[in-house]
Design a protein around this motif. Structure first.
Motif, PDB file in Angstrom:
ATOM      1  N   ALA A  85       7.342  -3.081   8.295  1.00  0.00           N
ATOM      2  CA  ALA A  85       7.641  -1.675   8.078  1.00  0.00           C
ATOM      3  C   ALA A  85       9.003  -1.459   7.409  1.00  0.00           C
ATOM      4  N   GLU A  86       9.840  -2.487   7.358  1.00  0.00           N
ATOM      5  CA  GLU A  86      11.184  -2.367   6.792  1.00  0.00           C
ATOM      6  C   GLU A  86      11.262  -2.778   5.325  1.00  0.00           C
ATOM      7  N   VAL A  87      10.142  -3.242   4.767  1.00  0.00           N
ATOM      8  CA  VAL A  87      10.127  -3.677   3.360  1.00  0.00           C
ATOM      9  C   VAL A  87       8.965  -3.022   2.624  1.00  0.00           C
ATOM     10  N   TRP A  88       9.066  -2.998   1.287  1.00  0.00           N
ATOM     11  CA  TRP A  88       7.985  -2.448   0.461  1.00  0.00           C
ATOM     12  C   TRP A  88       7.515  -3.542  -0.488  1.00  0.00           C
ATOM     13  N   GLY A  89       6.196  -3.624  -0.656  1.00  0.00           N
ATOM     14  CA  GLY A  89       5.627  -4.588  -1.582  1.00  0.00           C
ATOM     15  C   GLY A  89       4.578  -5.492  -0.971  1.00  0.00           C
ATOM     16  N   ILE A  90       4.097  -5.124   0.210  1.00  0.00           N
ATOM     17  CA  ILE A  90       3.064  -5.952   0.854  1.00  0.00           C
ATOM     18  C   ILE A  90       1.778  -5.165   1.011  1.00  0.00           C
TER      19      ILE A  90
END
Length: 150
Positions: free
Chosen positions: A145-150
């Motif tokens: 939830a803390e990163v974007w791109g998955i």
């Protein structure tokens, strides 16, 4: 079968295909030193901005050798598909993402990453935690939830 029923069936089939494709996110990263993003699928289109190497993008449409992509901010633009790589990166979208030694809130914190930092996605299997690697070689787990791109 009447023409109107054929059209209705064809429309339903196309909508089902579109919905199926919409659920399968297709993420890539900029593989070339940089990629120019356009407002249309052509080098004759207006240049929107330049995406740096490693920037993650989500492919939302394809047209010949072009792909329509969405960035972390939700902006959409067109890029030549040859400039993208299957190697996956993610971008931190929170103020301080903690990269931990294990997929556990109690695991040792190996590093913190500020918003906007690129991390290589080591294991693309999306779960509550994902395995990442920083360019300095530090590898660990961060909350999905803390990163974007998955």
């Amino acid at each position: 079968m009447t023409i109107s029923r054929f059209i209705a069936n064809a429309t339903t089939a196309l909508l089902m295909l579109a919905c199926t494709h919409a659920h399968a996110a297709d993420f890539r990263s900029v593989g070339a030193p940089s990629v120019v993003l356009y407002d249309a699928p052509s080098v004759k289109g207006s240049k929107r901005y330049i995406a740096p190497r490693g920037m993650p993008v989500e492919i939302v449409a394809r047209y010949g050798g072009w792909v329509k992509v969405r960035d972390v901010d939700g902006e959409m633009a067109w890029a030549e598909s040859k400039g993208l790589s299957a190697r996956r990166n993610v971008v931190v979208k929170v103020a301080f993402a903690r990269v931990r030694a294990a997929a556990d809130d109690n695991a040792t914190i190996l590093m913190t990453a500020d918003k906007g930092v690129l991390l290589e996605l080591v294991d693309p299997q999306a779960a509550e935690w994902v395995r990442v690697r920083h360019q300095d070689g530090i590898a660990g787990y961060v909350r999905a939830a803390e990163v974007w791109g998955i």
